[in-house]
Design a protein around this motif. Structure first.
Motif, mmCIF file in Angstrom:
data_model
loop_
_atom_site.group_PDB
_atom_site.id
_atom_site.type_symbol
_atom_site.label_atom_id
_atom_site.label_comp_id
_atom_site.label_asym_id
_atom_site.label_seq_id
_atom_site.Cartn_x
_atom_site.Cartn_y
_atom_site.Cartn_z
ATOM 1 N N THR A 93 48.211 -61.421 24.328
ATOM 2 C CA THR A 93 48.311 -60.216 23.504
ATOM 3 C C THR A 93 48.430 -58.967 24.361
ATOM 4 O OG1 THR A 93 46.997 -61.290 21.767
ATOM 5 C CG2 THR A 93 47.194 -58.886 21.688
ATOM 6 N N LYS A 140 51.702 -56.449 24.607
ATOM 7 C CA LYS A 140 51.542 -55.017 24.338
ATOM 8 C C LYS A 140 51.965 -54.181 25.537
ATOM 9 C CE LYS A 140 47.780 -55.200 20.947
ATOM 10 N NZ LYS A 140 46.360 -54.844 20.691
ATOM 11 N N TYR A 176 52.978 -53.216 19.821
ATOM 12 C CA TYR A 176 52.762 -54.612 19.417
ATOM 13 C C TYR A 176 53.525 -54.816 18.126
ATOM 14 C CZ TYR A 176 50.142 -58.986 19.072
ATOM 15 O OH TYR A 176 49.766 -60.311 19.028
#
Length: 421
Positions: free
Chosen positions: A224, A228, A234
């Motif tokens: 994640t 990002k 995102y």
């Protein structure tokens, strides 16, 4: 006849009462169940691993490269499961077909050593390969975490081989040596000599059950952050990718818990019975029934772990096996030489795909962006997590490499555009 330390304990003529209780309860029916479950798992696992014929796809026909380490680990896990199932089939078949051989194991100081040799050898075979499968599953969790953290490469597969096979062989031999001291025909009585054997059997299983969920969770978190960090946002596309990676890890752990948690429950129940003065006492009826139920569940689920693992790793790959070795060689040659063979005929889709990959790679070489610590593209580091899903792997490469592509100068951009059109 599955991956239980009770199989080795059964080889001792003076085995404990709890082992005698489960092993001798409907042995023919239990062996038949094990053969059926292991046979199905063996056939479908091999079917899953065989190359398949696929329909024409823009990128699926010529997939982008994937990191080799995780692909090898998943393949090795499946091979270990297949070899373990083979041992279960052989052992159970002998149990059904040669009952006199089995009865020879029950005779103390028997002059015929072949029953004990077969009993110990088959039990060690099953334990070794399922234990190696556990260690490789642990190494897979470590590998995907290190790849995302940009600390692993293809060369680490050698280290994984040393760790997994070394520990599997060492613990298997050590546990069996402690169990059969001073000899197979005169094993020591009591739990003391058996405890090291049970510890060496269940240590890798417990390691995967406890540590792998943590490693997978940290990997998802790192992915994640990596997504990002590319543009500081995102997007929905990346959010869907993160969700797919979570589902993949969830499937792997779900299969592992379903197939192997009954072993721990059954062993706990049998140890409890073993500590009682009389395991046939009336107040222990529910415990005995629970032990037998989990014992038969193990006979079904332990062998099926091989096939279920392939489903968790790759999904259902279908029945359309590609048996044409020549055709696969031609596809490999075409995909490698299309860019150089455009004189004879131009395939706009394949040609543009190869040119796109080449152009993006040139941009990466110029800018040096999105590279991991060991020189591995960041898109490859993420694609390792979705090797079971071709669509998601392609999507990762497109979404990540396209951003690099947009940073190329105008001349390079127009070249790639003209090739696609």
């Amino acid at each position: 006849m599955m991956a239980s330390p009770r199989l080795e304990t059964f080889c001792c003529p003076n085995r404990d009462a709890s082992t005698e209780f489960v092993i001798t309860f409907q042995p023919l029916f239990f062996s038949a169940i094990c053969i059926g479950s292991a046979g199905l798992s063996l056939v479908f696992s091999i079917l899953q691993l065989l190359p398949k014929r696929r329909g024409y796809r823009r990128l699926g026909q010529y997939p982008l490269p994937k990191p080799a380490s995780s692909s090898r680990i998943l393949f090795i896990i499946s091979i270990c499961d297949i070899l373990g199932c083979t041992g279960i089939i052989v052992r159970s078949s002998i149990w059904l077909g040669l009952p006199n051989l089995v009865r020879g194991i029950n005779v103390a100081n028997n002059s015929d050593v072949w029953p004990e040799v077969f009993c110990v050898g088959s039990a060690m075979w099953i334990q070794l390969f399922f234990s190696a499968s556990f260690w490789w599953t642990f190494c897979y969790a470590v590998d995907v975490f290190l790849v995302v953290k940009r600390s692993a490469g293809i060369s680490t597969i050698i280290l994984y081989h040393m760790i997994t096979w070394g520990l599997a062989v060492l613990l298997c031999v050590e546990g069996v040596a402690m169990l059969y001291y001073p000899s197979i025909s005169s094993c020591e009585n009591g739990l003391q000599h058996a405890i090291p054997h049970y510890i060496t059997t269940y240590a890798p299983l417990l390691l995967v059950l406890i540590v792998n969920p943590t490693l997978f969770a940290r990997t998802v978190s790192a992915v994640t952050s990596l997504l990002k960090g590319r543009q500081g946002i995102y997007t929905e596309n990346e959010r869907r990718l993160g969700t797919e990676i979570k589902i993949r890890f969830f499937k792997i752990m779900l299969v592992f818990f379903i197939c192997w948690l009954p072993n721990i429950i059954n062993e706990s129940l049998l140890f409890y019975l073993e500590m009682q003065t009389d395991i046939k006492a009336g107040d222990l009826k529910n415990i005995r029934n629970a032990a037998l139920i989990t014992w038969f569940i193990m006979g079904i689920l332990n062998p099926m772990s091989g096939f279920l693992n392939t489903l968790a790793f790759h999904g259902w790959t279908g029945f359309k096996v590609d048996c044409s070795l020549q055709r696969r060689r031609e596809l490999a040659w075409d995909s490698a030489s299309t860019s150089a063979a455009n004189v004879g005929g131009y395939n706009p889709i394949v040609g543009s795909t190869l040119l796109y990959q080449s152009h993006v790679q040139e941009a990466k070489n110029m800018t040096g962006k999105n590279m991991t610590g060991n020189g591995q593209p960041a898109s490859d580091a993420i694609s390792v997590l979705s090797e079971g899903s071709e669509s998601s792997t392609i999507e990762i490469h497109i979404s990540t490499e396209h951003r690099d592509y947009e940073e190329i100068d105008a001349d390079g951009e127009s070249l790639g555009s003209s090739a696609r059109h």
